[in-house]
Design a protein around this motif. Structure first.
Motif, PDB file in Angstrom:
ATOM      1  N   THR A  96      34.771  30.798  17.148  1.00 51.87           N
ATOM      2  CA  THR A  96      33.421  31.208  17.529  1.00 51.87           C
ATOM      3  C   THR A  96      32.457  30.067  17.233  1.00 51.87           C
ATOM      4  O   THR A  96      32.608  29.342  16.254  1.00 51.87           O
ATOM      5  CB  THR A  96      32.962  32.475  16.766  1.00 51.87           C
ATOM      6  OG1 THR A  96      33.099  32.241  15.372  1.00 51.87           O
ATOM      7  CG2 THR A  96      33.786  33.688  17.161  1.00 51.87           C
ATOM      8  N   CYS A  97      31.472  29.951  18.100  1.00 55.99           N
ATOM      9  CA  CYS A  97      30.496  28.874  17.962  1.00 55.99           C
ATOM     10  C   CYS A  97      29.653  29.084  16.701  1.00 55.99           C
ATOM     11  O   CYS A  97      29.161  30.176  16.453  1.00 55.99           O
ATOM     12  CB  CYS A  97      29.602  28.851  19.210  1.00 55.99           C
ATOM     13  SG  CYS A  97      28.263  27.652  19.117  1.00 55.99           S
ATOM     14  N   THR A  98      29.486  27.992  15.913  1.00 58.79           N
ATOM     15  CA  THR A  98      28.698  28.099  14.687  1.00 58.79           C
ATOM     16  C   THR A  98      27.207  28.226  14.990  1.00 58.79           C
ATOM     17  O   THR A  98      26.423  28.601  14.125  1.00 58.79           O
ATOM     18  CB  THR A  98      28.911  26.875  13.772  1.00 58.79           C
ATOM     19  OG1 THR A  98      28.674  25.693  14.536  1.00 58.79           O
ATOM     20  CG2 THR A  98      30.321  26.843  13.221  1.00 58.79           C
ATOM     21  N   LYS A  99      26.808  27.870  16.222  1.00 65.50           N
ATOM     22  CA  LYS A  99      25.392  27.911  16.577  1.00 65.50           C
ATOM     23  C   LYS A  99      24.988  29.259  17.175  1.00 65.50           C
ATOM     24  O   LYS A  99      23.942  29.806  16.842  1.00 65.50           O
ATOM     25  CB  LYS A  99      25.052  26.788  17.572  1.00 65.50           C
ATOM     26  CG  LYS A  99      25.330  25.401  17.045  1.00 65.50           C
ATOM     27  CD  LYS A  99      24.106  24.816  16.351  1.00 65.50           C
ATOM     28  CE  LYS A  99      24.435  23.587  15.527  1.00 65.50           C
ATOM     29  NZ  LYS A  99      25.035  22.497  16.309  1.00 65.50           N
ATOM     30  N   CYS A 100      25.814  29.769  18.099  1.00 62.98           N
ATOM     31  CA  CYS A 100      25.398  30.989  18.796  1.00 62.98           C
ATOM     32  C   CYS A 100      26.353  32.167  18.587  1.00 62.98           C
ATOM     33  O   CYS A 100      26.043  33.292  18.972  1.00 62.98           O
ATOM     34  CB  CYS A 100      25.226  30.714  20.299  1.00 62.98           C
ATOM     35  SG  CYS A 100      26.785  30.312  21.126  1.00 62.98           S
ATOM     36  N   GLY A 101      27.514  31.897  17.960  1.00 64.96           N
ATOM     37  CA  GLY A 101      28.440  32.986  17.693  1.00 64.96           C
ATOM     38  C   GLY A 101      29.272  33.424  18.886  1.00 64.96           C
ATOM     39  O   GLY A 101      30.099  34.323  18.772  1.00 64.96           O
ATOM     40  N   ALA A 117      31.833  24.407  17.898  1.00 69.27           N
ATOM     41  CA  ALA A 117      30.726  24.858  18.711  1.00 69.27           C
ATOM     42  C   ALA A 117      31.169  24.962  20.168  1.00 69.27           C
ATOM     43  O   ALA A 117      32.101  24.275  20.589  1.00 69.27           O
ATOM     44  CB  ALA A 117      29.542  23.907  18.584  1.00 69.27           C
ATOM     45  N   CYS A 118      30.512  25.838  20.901  1.00 70.49           N
ATOM     46  CA  CYS A 118      30.815  25.956  22.327  1.00 70.49           C
ATOM     47  C   CYS A 118      30.331  24.709  23.060  1.00 70.49           C
ATOM     48  O   CYS A 118      29.628  23.873  22.482  1.00 70.49           O
ATOM     49  CB  CYS A 118      30.173  27.221  22.891  1.00 70.49           C
ATOM     50  SG  CYS A 118      28.368  27.162  22.904  1.00 70.49           S
ATOM     51  N   VAL A 119      30.698  24.594  24.334  1.00 71.66           N
ATOM     52  CA  VAL A 119      30.339  23.398  25.098  1.00 71.66           C
ATOM     53  C   VAL A 119      28.823  23.176  25.075  1.00 71.66           C
ATOM     54  O   VAL A 119      28.342  22.055  24.950  1.00 71.66           O
ATOM     55  CB  VAL A 119      30.847  23.521  26.558  1.00 71.66           C
ATOM     56  CG1 VAL A 119      30.496  22.280  27.357  1.00 71.66           C
ATOM     57  CG2 VAL A 119      32.349  23.730  26.572  1.00 71.66           C
ATOM     58  N   LYS A 120      28.083  24.277  25.157  1.00 69.33           N
ATOM     59  CA  LYS A 120      26.633  24.201  25.183  1.00 69.33           C
ATOM     60  C   LYS A 120      26.045  23.615  23.899  1.00 69.33           C
ATOM     61  O   LYS A 120      25.042  22.914  23.911  1.00 69.33           O
ATOM     62  CB  LYS A 120      26.069  25.610  25.382  1.00 69.33           C
ATOM     63  CG  LYS A 120      25.170  25.748  26.588  1.00 69.33           C
ATOM     64  CD  LYS A 120      24.472  27.121  26.644  1.00 69.33           C
ATOM     65  CE  LYS A 120      25.359  28.286  26.215  1.00 69.33           C
ATOM     66  NZ  LYS A 120      24.707  29.594  26.350  1.00 69.33           N
ATOM     67  N   HIS A 121      26.690  23.921  22.773  1.00 75.98           N
ATOM     68  CA  HIS A 121      26.131  23.515  21.480  1.00 75.98           C
ATOM     69  C   HIS A 121      26.878  22.360  20.819  1.00 75.98           C
ATOM     70  O   HIS A 121      26.597  22.026  19.668  1.00 75.98           O
ATOM     71  CB  HIS A 121      26.092  24.710  20.530  1.00 75.98           C
ATOM     72  CG  HIS A 121      25.141  25.773  20.989  1.00 75.98           C
ATOM     73  ND1 HIS A 121      25.570  26.978  21.479  1.00 75.98           N
ATOM     74  CD2 HIS A 121      23.795  25.765  21.073  1.00 75.98           C
ATOM     75  CE1 HIS A 121      24.499  27.683  21.846  1.00 75.98           C
ATOM     76  NE2 HIS A 121      23.421  26.982  21.603  1.00 75.98           N
ATOM     77  N   ALA A 122      27.833  21.794  21.521  1.00 79.68           N
ATOM     78  CA  ALA A 122      28.601  20.679  20.943  1.00 79.68           C
ATOM     79  C   ALA A 122      27.740  19.426  20.841  1.00 79.68           C
ATOM     80  O   ALA A 122      26.906  19.174  21.702  1.00 79.68           O
ATOM     81  CB  ALA A 122      29.838  20.397  21.778  1.00 79.68           C
TER      82      ALA A 122
HETATM   83 ZN   LIG Z   1      27.173  27.997  21.181  1.00 85.98          ZN
END
Ligand SMILES: [Zn+2]
Length: 123
Positions: A96-101, A117-122
């Motif tokens: 799970t993304c550490t930024k948005c979950g 992090a997901c691609v968006k938050h990497a």
């Molecule tokens: Zn994210």
């Protein structure tokens, strides 16, 4: 609608854990080859052979030290990420993304098992 991320398959997480553990072993042996590990903690320090005391020899030593240190630092960052990912597996929050979950794309995790992090938050 819920925002709870769909959980990854147990088999997938087990396989990722295996990959991460191998990666950790590889990084640790790389690090122990070029750096000296602190007795306490997980910090490594670049190790350079003393060549000699002449000024030009010192320049070579310094250059080697700088090179070893930058390799050491990048290995250390990778090792930290791998350890963090393993911790997240044991915490049951791996993938799970550490930024948005949101759940990180499985393809991304296959390519980079330590992704946090997901691609968006990497990055
Ligand atoms: Zn994210």
């Amino acid at each position: 609608m819920t925002h709870t991320p769909q959980s990854l398959g147990t088999a997938f997480v087990e396989a990722q854990k295996h990959t991460l553990e191998e990666e950790r072993t590889r990084l640790q042996s790389e690090l122990s080859r070029i750096a000296k590990k602190d007795v306490v903690g997980d910090d490594y320090h670049a190790r350079v052979e003393q060549i000699g005391r002449a000024p030009d020899e010192n320049v070579v030593e310094e250059e080697q030290y700088e090179a070893a240190r930058s390799v050491e630092q990048s290995l250390e960052v990778q090792l930290r990420d791998v350890n963090r990912a393993l911790q997240r597996i044991s915490d049951g929050i791996y993938g799970t993304c550490t930024k948005c979950g949101e759940r990180i794309d499985q393809k991304r995790l296959e390519a980079l098992p330590s992704a946090q992090a997901c691609v968006k938050h990497a990055g």
